[in-house]
Design a protein around this motif. Sequence first.
Motif, PDB file in Angstrom:
ATOM      1  N   ARG A 103       0.817  -1.215   0.000  1.00 21.58           N
ATOM      2  CA  ARG A 103       0.000   0.000   0.000  1.00 21.58           C
ATOM      3  C   ARG A 103       0.852   1.267   0.000  1.00 21.58           C
ATOM      4  O   ARG A 103       0.400   2.304  -0.475  1.00 21.58           O
ATOM      5  CB  ARG A 103      -0.966  -0.014   1.189  1.00 21.58           C
ATOM      6  CG  ARG A 103      -2.053  -1.071   1.016  1.00 21.58           C
ATOM      7  CD  ARG A 103      -3.194  -0.922   1.980  1.00 21.58           C
ATOM      8  NE  ARG A 103      -4.324  -1.721   1.535  1.00 21.58           N
ATOM      9  CZ  ARG A 103      -5.553  -1.270   1.352  1.00 21.58           C
ATOM     10  NH1 ARG A 103      -5.818   0.005   1.557  1.00 21.58           N
ATOM     11  NH2 ARG A 103      -6.511  -2.064   0.946  1.00 21.58           N
ATOM     12  N   ASP A 107       1.603   2.705  -5.810  1.00 19.47           N
ATOM     13  CA  ASP A 107       1.427   3.847  -6.720  1.00 19.47           C
ATOM     14  C   ASP A 107       2.705   4.105  -7.520  1.00 19.47           C
ATOM     15  O   ASP A 107       2.659   4.301  -8.738  1.00 19.47           O
ATOM     16  CB  ASP A 107       1.045   5.102  -5.935  1.00 19.47           C
ATOM     17  CG  ASP A 107      -0.372   5.037  -5.383  1.00 19.47           C
ATOM     18  OD1 ASP A 107      -1.201   4.341  -5.998  1.00 19.47           O
ATOM     19  OD2 ASP A 107      -0.639   5.656  -4.349  1.00 19.47           O
ATOM     20  N   TYR A 249      -7.854   6.361 -15.434  1.00 22.85           N
ATOM     21  CA  TYR A 249      -8.813   5.719 -14.526  1.00 22.85           C
ATOM     22  C   TYR A 249      -8.272   5.653 -13.102  1.00 22.85           C
ATOM     23  O   TYR A 249      -9.030   5.744 -12.133  1.00 22.85           O
ATOM     24  CB  TYR A 249      -9.142   4.302 -15.016  1.00 22.85           C
ATOM     25  CG  TYR A 249      -9.930   4.271 -16.307  1.00 22.85           C
ATOM     26  CD1 TYR A 249     -10.740   5.358 -16.670  1.00 22.85           C
ATOM     27  CD2 TYR A 249      -9.868   3.185 -17.175  1.00 22.85           C
ATOM     28  CE1 TYR A 249     -11.461   5.337 -17.845  1.00 22.85           C
ATOM     29  CE2 TYR A 249     -10.590   3.159 -18.353  1.00 22.85           C
ATOM     30  CZ  TYR A 249     -11.384   4.237 -18.692  1.00 22.85           C
ATOM     31  OH  TYR A 249     -12.100   4.215 -19.859  1.00 22.85           O
ATOM     32  N   ILE A 250      -6.946   5.481 -12.969  1.00 23.18           N
ATOM     33  CA  ILE A 250      -6.339   5.497 -11.635  1.00 23.18           C
ATOM     34  C   ILE A 250      -6.461   6.890 -11.029  1.00 23.18           C
ATOM     35  O   ILE A 250      -6.794   7.061  -9.849  1.00 23.18           O
ATOM     36  CB  ILE A 250      -4.861   5.066 -11.705  1.00 23.18           C
ATOM     37  CG1 ILE A 250      -4.754   3.592 -12.079  1.00 23.18           C
ATOM     38  CG2 ILE A 250      -4.164   5.312 -10.356  1.00 23.18           C
ATOM     39  CD1 ILE A 250      -3.336   3.134 -12.348  1.00 23.18           C
ATOM     40  N   GLY A 253     -10.024   7.680  -9.953  1.00 24.68           N
ATOM     41  CA  GLY A 253     -10.572   6.774  -8.945  1.00 24.68           C
ATOM     42  C   GLY A 253     -11.399   5.629  -9.500  1.00 24.68           C
ATOM     43  O   GLY A 253     -11.929   4.823  -8.729  1.00 24.68           O
ATOM     44  N   THR A 254     -11.521   5.533 -10.823  1.00 28.69           N
ATOM     45  CA  THR A 254     -12.272   4.424 -11.412  1.00 28.69           C
ATOM     46  C   THR A 254     -11.587   3.095 -11.114  1.00 28.69           C
ATOM     47  O   THR A 254     -12.239   2.077 -10.889  1.00 28.69           O
ATOM     48  CB  THR A 254     -12.399   4.612 -12.933  1.00 28.69           C
ATOM     49  OG1 THR A 254     -13.033   5.867 -13.201  1.00 28.69           O
ATOM     50  CG2 THR A 254     -13.227   3.499 -13.557  1.00 28.69           C
ATOM     51  N   ASP A 256      -8.983   1.287  -8.480  1.00 29.05           N
ATOM     52  CA  ASP A 256      -8.379   1.393  -7.148  1.00 29.05           C
ATOM     53  C   ASP A 256      -7.243   0.380  -7.062  1.00 29.05           C
ATOM     54  O   ASP A 256      -7.479  -0.835  -7.123  1.00 29.05           O
ATOM     55  CB  ASP A 256      -9.432   1.110  -6.081  1.00 29.05           C
ATOM     56  CG  ASP A 256      -8.870   1.208  -4.662  1.00 29.05           C
ATOM     57  OD1 ASP A 256      -7.673   1.533  -4.523  1.00 29.05           O
ATOM     58  OD2 ASP A 256      -9.627   0.945  -3.710  1.00 29.05           O
ATOM     59  N   LEU A 257      -6.025   0.850  -6.933  1.00 27.91           N
ATOM     60  CA  LEU A 257      -4.869  -0.042  -6.915  1.00 27.91           C
ATOM     61  C   LEU A 257      -4.843  -0.949  -5.698  1.00 27.91           C
ATOM     62  O   LEU A 257      -4.078  -1.918  -5.657  1.00 27.91           O
ATOM     63  CB  LEU A 257      -3.573   0.771  -6.983  1.00 27.91           C
ATOM     64  CG  LEU A 257      -3.375   1.613  -8.246  1.00 27.91           C
ATOM     65  CD1 LEU A 257      -2.037   2.336  -8.199  1.00 27.91           C
ATOM     66  CD2 LEU A 257      -3.473   0.758  -9.492  1.00 27.91           C
ATOM     67  N   ASN A 258      -5.655  -0.643  -4.688  1.00 26.83           N
ATOM     68  CA  ASN A 258      -5.733  -1.502  -3.508  1.00 26.83           C
ATOM     69  C   ASN A 258      -6.829  -2.558  -3.634  1.00 26.83           C
ATOM     70  O   ASN A 258      -6.969  -3.401  -2.743  1.00 26.83           O
ATOM     71  CB  ASN A 258      -5.981  -0.652  -2.260  1.00 26.83           C
ATOM     72  CG  ASN A 258      -4.819   0.273  -1.963  1.00 26.83           C
ATOM     73  OD1 ASN A 258      -3.667  -0.116  -2.072  1.00 26.83           O
ATOM     74  ND2 ASN A 258      -5.124   1.508  -1.593  1.00 26.83           N
ATOM     75  N   ASN A 259      -7.576  -2.496  -4.731  1.00 27.98           N
ATOM     76  CA  ASN A 259      -8.613  -3.490  -4.986  1.00 27.98           C
ATOM     77  C   ASN A 259      -8.013  -4.628  -5.806  1.00 27.98           C
ATOM     78  O   ASN A 259      -7.471  -4.394  -6.888  1.00 27.98           O
ATOM     79  CB  ASN A 259      -9.777  -2.843  -5.749  1.00 27.98           C
ATOM     80  CG  ASN A 259     -10.911  -3.819  -5.998  1.00 27.98           C
ATOM     81  OD1 ASN A 259     -10.758  -4.785  -6.738  1.00 27.98           O
ATOM     82  ND2 ASN A 259     -12.053  -3.551  -5.398  1.00 27.98           N
ATOM     83  N   ASP A 262      -9.162  -4.755  -9.447  1.00 25.30           N
ATOM     84  CA  ASP A 262      -8.717  -3.587 -10.219  1.00 25.30           C
ATOM     85  C   ASP A 262      -7.235  -3.681 -10.554  1.00 25.30           C
ATOM     86  O   ASP A 262      -6.813  -3.385 -11.682  1.00 25.30           O
ATOM     87  CB  ASP A 262      -8.991  -2.292  -9.449  1.00 25.30           C
ATOM     88  CG  ASP A 262     -10.461  -1.913  -9.465  1.00 25.30           C
ATOM     89  OD1 ASP A 262     -11.242  -2.594 -10.162  1.00 25.30           O
ATOM     90  OD2 ASP A 262     -10.836  -0.936  -8.785  1.00 25.30           O
TER      91      ASP A 262
END
Length: 352
Positions: A103, A107, A249-250, A253-254, A256-259, A262
């Motif tokens: 986390r 990014d 999209y990142i 917010g479309t 989510d790199l923590n999802n 996604d």
Amino acid sequence: MGENNYKKILYIVVFAALALISCWATSESLMLLLPTFPPIAAWAITLAFFLIASFGYKLIADSFNKNIYLENRELRMVGGFILIILFWLICSMPTNTHTFFYRSYVDEKVSTDISNTQGYLAQIKNNTKIEQQIQAKKTELENLVNVRLGELKAEIENEANPGFGEKSKEILASFAEILGVAKIDPLTFKGSALSKQGRQTLYEAYRKKILTLMESKKQNIENSLMPSNRDYRKVASTDYKNLDLVKQYIQDGTLDLNNPMDIKTVCGKINAGYNTIKTYQNFVNFQNADDEKRFTEPNPETRVKRLLNVYDVWNDFIHGEYPGSFIFWILISILVDFASFIFFDLAFKQED
């Protein structure tokens, strides 16, 4: 008695809070590794493992407590260490560290991987390497022609031996090999080729003819090096645009790199770029040997994909891939877990 109950409740609450943090981190790591794995199953496994690890710590703590009576004290201690190793050291601590580090780092990793991949895709879609090769060949040709033209000019305008003699013919013949023609026929000339003006006029006539042949040779170079089928440029352009959309999209917010799902989508788009680069590697100038190996190996693995796998992350850390901040997250993971173990022991401490 009442005060002891309040303390016990407090210990249980603190233990539960820390345990939830630890179990959340472990389940997140498992979901990154297995995005289709049911979340409730991931939570059930992590809760069970954490409780077993907590019980293992309690066995160890009790075995060192000389104020209580215990049978098989040494056996309890050994059993406790085995449980800690199996359920905490192998599972909980590595996965918790992975989640905390992921986390804090994802990014940057995604941004770097996309930027690097797009850089090589741009070379393919813009024909950068081919254009550089063509330009290098053209420059080499121009340099050779200019050197020979200089020699021809000096020989024709030579005051000691003016005109178009044997040496000039020899120089003219050398242009044929350079320009890829059978021969270059001498020019007919009216007037006095021995006068200064006449020699200059003669040289300019030859120069014009040579430069015309050079332009034709340049076109031949371009035709020979430029692939006739240029579909690869469309493929690279599509992958490049898809990565542009991923970045957009990142940002909005479309994605989510923590999802887990996604980030799987993001990995898929980056991986498509990797495969295109591998397929058309002959059109790429790699920045370094590491990039060339990464993008051209039989099954290219993106930097981001490795970040999703807890064991790949630890392996990369051991081999010096990640910054010192990884150690910080190891310490945080250890402190969170052992704090919860301590409160578990306090909450269920055997008094006698």
